[in-house]
Design a protein around this motif. Sequence first.
Motif, PDB file in Angstrom:
ATOM      1  N   UNK A 224       0.837  -1.219   0.000  1.00 36.96           N
ATOM      2  CA  UNK A 224       0.000   0.000   0.000  1.00 36.96           C
ATOM      3  C   UNK A 224       0.866   1.262   0.000  1.00 36.96           C
ATOM      4  N   UNK A 225       1.966   1.227   0.751  1.00 31.81           N
ATOM      5  CA  UNK A 225       2.887   2.369   0.817  1.00 31.81           C
ATOM      6  C   UNK A 225       3.427   2.693  -0.564  1.00 31.81           C
ATOM      7  N   UNK A 226       3.907   1.647  -1.275  1.00 33.20           N
ATOM      8  CA  UNK A 226       4.445   1.860  -2.624  1.00 33.20           C
ATOM      9  C   UNK A 226       3.363   2.380  -3.563  1.00 33.20           C
ATOM     10  N   UNK A 227       2.176   1.788  -3.475  1.00 35.85           N
ATOM     11  CA  UNK A 227       1.076   2.198  -4.370  1.00 35.85           C
ATOM     12  C   UNK A 227       0.716   3.666  -4.139  1.00 35.85           C
ATOM     13  N   UNK A 228       0.677   4.067  -2.839  1.00 38.11           N
ATOM     14  CA  UNK A 228       0.353   5.474  -2.532  1.00 38.11           C
ATOM     15  C   UNK A 228       1.423   6.404  -3.098  1.00 38.11           C
ATOM     16  N   UNK A 229       2.706   6.003  -2.977  1.00 42.03           N
ATOM     17  CA  UNK A 229       3.805   6.831  -3.519  1.00 42.03           C
ATOM     18  C   UNK A 229       3.665   6.935  -5.031  1.00 42.03           C
ATOM     19  N   UNK A 236       2.936  10.015 -14.637  1.00 35.69           N
ATOM     20  CA  UNK A 236       2.515   8.628 -14.882  1.00 35.69           C
ATOM     21  C   UNK A 236       1.577   8.562 -16.094  1.00 35.69           C
ATOM     22  N   UNK A 237       1.794   7.620 -17.032  1.00 31.04           N
ATOM     23  CA  UNK A 237       0.836   7.499 -18.148  1.00 31.04           C
ATOM     24  C   UNK A 237      -0.563   7.152 -17.605  1.00 31.04           C
ATOM     25  N   UNK A 238      -1.568   7.595 -18.358  1.00 30.18           N
ATOM     26  CA  UNK A 238      -2.992   7.420 -17.953  1.00 30.18           C
ATOM     27  C   UNK A 238      -3.322   5.965 -17.567  1.00 30.18           C
ATOM     28  N   UNK A 239      -2.882   5.009 -18.441  1.00 34.32           N
ATOM     29  CA  UNK A 239      -3.203   3.584 -18.213  1.00 34.32           C
ATOM     30  C   UNK A 239      -2.592   3.093 -16.913  1.00 34.32           C
ATOM     31  N   UNK A 240      -1.350   3.566 -16.650  1.00 28.62           N
ATOM     32  CA  UNK A 240      -0.660   3.113 -15.423  1.00 28.62           C
ATOM     33  C   UNK A 240      -1.352   3.653 -14.180  1.00 28.62           C
ATOM     34  N   UNK A 241      -1.715   4.957 -14.220  1.00 27.25           N
ATOM     35  CA  UNK A 241      -2.331   5.521 -13.007  1.00 27.25           C
ATOM     36  C   UNK A 241      -3.687   4.885 -12.734  1.00 27.25           C
ATOM     37  N   UNK A 242      -4.426   4.479 -13.804  1.00 27.11           N
ATOM     38  CA  UNK A 242      -5.713   3.776 -13.587  1.00 27.11           C
ATOM     39  C   UNK A 242      -5.453   2.428 -12.929  1.00 27.11           C
ATOM     40  N   UNK A 244      -2.874   1.612 -11.099  1.00 29.08           N
ATOM     41  CA  UNK A 244      -2.393   1.807  -9.724  1.00 29.08           C
ATOM     42  C   UNK A 244      -3.559   2.100  -8.781  1.00 29.08           C
ATOM     43  N   UNK A 245      -4.499   2.961  -9.215  1.00 20.50           N
ATOM     44  CA  UNK A 245      -5.612   3.239  -8.284  1.00 20.50           C
ATOM     45  C   UNK A 245      -6.514   2.017  -8.104  1.00 20.50           C
ATOM     46  N   UNK A 246      -6.633   1.170  -9.164  1.00 20.72           N
ATOM     47  CA  UNK A 246      -7.415  -0.075  -8.993  1.00 20.72           C
ATOM     48  C   UNK A 246      -6.705  -0.993  -7.998  1.00 20.72           C
ATOM     49  N   UNK A 247      -5.365  -1.090  -8.115  1.00 24.96           N
ATOM     50  CA  UNK A 247      -4.603  -1.947  -7.200  1.00 24.96           C
ATOM     51  C   UNK A 247      -4.693  -1.413  -5.770  1.00 24.96           C
ATOM     52  N   UNK A 248      -4.672  -0.067  -5.646  1.00 28.73           N
ATOM     53  CA  UNK A 248      -4.760   0.553  -4.325  1.00 28.73           C
ATOM     54  C   UNK A 248      -6.103   0.228  -3.663  1.00 28.73           C
ATOM     55  N   UNK A 249      -7.176   0.295  -4.475  1.00 28.30           N
ATOM     56  CA  UNK A 249      -8.519  -0.005  -3.960  1.00 28.30           C
ATOM     57  C   UNK A 249      -8.591  -1.442  -3.426  1.00 28.30           C
ATOM     58  N   UNK A 250      -8.059  -2.389  -4.241  1.00 32.49           N
ATOM     59  CA  UNK A 250      -8.104  -3.804  -3.842  1.00 32.49           C
ATOM     60  C   UNK A 250      -7.228  -4.057  -2.612  1.00 32.49           C
ATOM     61  N   UNK A 251      -6.057  -3.386  -2.579  1.00 37.50           N
ATOM     62  CA  UNK A 251      -5.159  -3.578  -1.430  1.00 37.50           C
ATOM     63  C   UNK A 251      -5.821  -3.037  -0.160  1.00 37.50           C
TER      64      UNK A 251
END
Length: 437
Positions: A224-229, A236-242, A244-251
Motif C-alpha cells: 500500500x505504501x508503494x502504491x500510494x507513492x 505517470x501514463x494514464x493507463x498506469x495511473x488507472x 495503480x488506483x485499482x490496485x490501491x482499492x483492492x489492497x
Amino acid sequence: MSNAWSSELNRILIVFIPCTLVGFITGYLPASIIIALVIYGFWTVKQLATLRQWIDDGADVSNLPENSGIVEQHISSIVQLQKSHQLKQSGLQEVINQYEQMITALPDAVVVMSVKGEILSANQAATDLLDIDLARDKHTRITHLIRDPSFTNYFNEGIFYSPTEVRGIPATETELSVRIIPFGDSKLVLIGQDMSQSARIYEMRRSFVSNASHELRTPLTVILGYLETLALQNDMPEACSAAISAAELQANRMKQLVEDLLTLSRLESTSSVAEDHEVVPVASLIMEVVKDAKLSSWFKNHKISTQIETSALLKGNLQEIHSVISNLVNNAVKHTDDGSTITVTWKLGDNNGTRLIVEDDGQGIASEDINRLTERFYRVDAGRSREKGGTGLGLSIVKHIIGRHEGNMQISSQVGKGAIFICSFPEHRSAFNKNTQ
Ligand code: ADP
C-alpha cells in the motif's frame, strides 16, 4: 383320551371295583362306596399336597414329584410354562446385556438418576470423565459429585433444553458439554460429552486465521505504501495511473479484511464477558462516528440525524463499542441509496437497560436473509457489498461484541422500507455521571 385321564380312570377303577364287589358280597354296598370315596379322596389330597410342597420348594424341574393322573398333567404344564418363561428371560437378559455393553462402550459419560439426582447407574466414561464410580456413589446426589456451580444452577433450575459446560476431573483437564434428559417414569439421564478435542480444533482454526492475518498485514502495508507513492507521481501514463488506483482499492479492501479477521479472532480469544471497569461515553462515540461517516466516500446526500435521549454511559470496552456503532452506521450508509435517511438513537430501554438503535429507510433486507446476516461472510448481495468495500464480517463482529456486553441485537426490516438494528444492554451495564443523572 390322554394318558393322564386314562391313568386317573384306572386309579378310580382300582379303588371302586374291589370295594363295590365286597359291598355286593357282604350286603354293605353304600358303606363300601363311602370307603372307596374316602380312599380316592385321601389319595388325591396326598398328591395335591406333594404338588404344593414341590411348588413351595421352587418347582425344581430336576426334582419332579412322583405323581400320576391329572396332577401329573398339571406338573408337566408347570414345567412347560417354566421352560418358555426361562427362554423369554434369557432373550431379555441378552437384550439387557447388549444395552449395558453399548452404554459401557460409549465415549460419552452416561449417568441414570432419579428426579432428585440420586445416581442409579453410570458407565465407565462417567468414571473416567467425571469420577463417578457406581460401586461407591450409587444413590449419592449428582450435585454432591459435580461441584461446578454452573452445573448446580443448571440442575436446580430444572430447565434442560440446552447443555451446560462442566469441567471434568482435574487430571484430564476435560471440558464437558453436559445435558440432562428426563425419561420414563420420573428418571433423568445425564450425558456428558468431552469437548476438549473440538475445543482444540476450534483453537487451532482461530490461531491459524490470526497468524495468517498477522503475516499478511506487513507485506500489505508495504504494498500500500508503494502504491500510494506511485499514485502521487504526476508523470505517470494514464493507463498506469488507472491500474495503480485499482490496485490501491483492492489492497485497501484486503487490508480491511485482514483487520476484520484479526478483530474477530481477538474477540474469540478473550473471555466471553467484557470487563466492566471502564465506562464508555456512547453518546459522544455516536457523534464522532456520524461525523466520520459524513466524510466517507459512500455518504452521498444521506440525511443522518442523532437522538440522544439518555445520559447513560455503558460499562464495557470503548474500542469494541466504537466498532459496533461504526459498523452499524457505516452499513446504513453503504447499503442504502443516495439521499436515504438514517437515525441513530441512544435511549433507555426495557427493564432500565439501554438501547442503541440505528434505523434507515433504505431498500431493506428480505426476511429469509435477516437470520443469516450475522454469519461470517454472509452478504445479501456479495457483488454490491464488495463494490462498497464490505468484508461480510461487520455484523459478525457486532454480534460478538454485544454478546460480550451481555446484550442482544434484534434486526427488523421489510424490503423497500428500510432496516432497524436494535442493540439492547442490561441495566447492570449502565452507569451515570453524578452531575448528569
Ligand atoms: P458488509 O461488510 O458486507 O457490510 P456486514 O456483516 O456488515 O458485511 O453485513 C452483512 C450484509 O448485511 C451486508 O452485505 C448487507 O447485504 C446487509 N446489510 C447490513 N446492513 C444493512 C442495511 N442497513 N440495509 C440493508 N442491508 C444491510
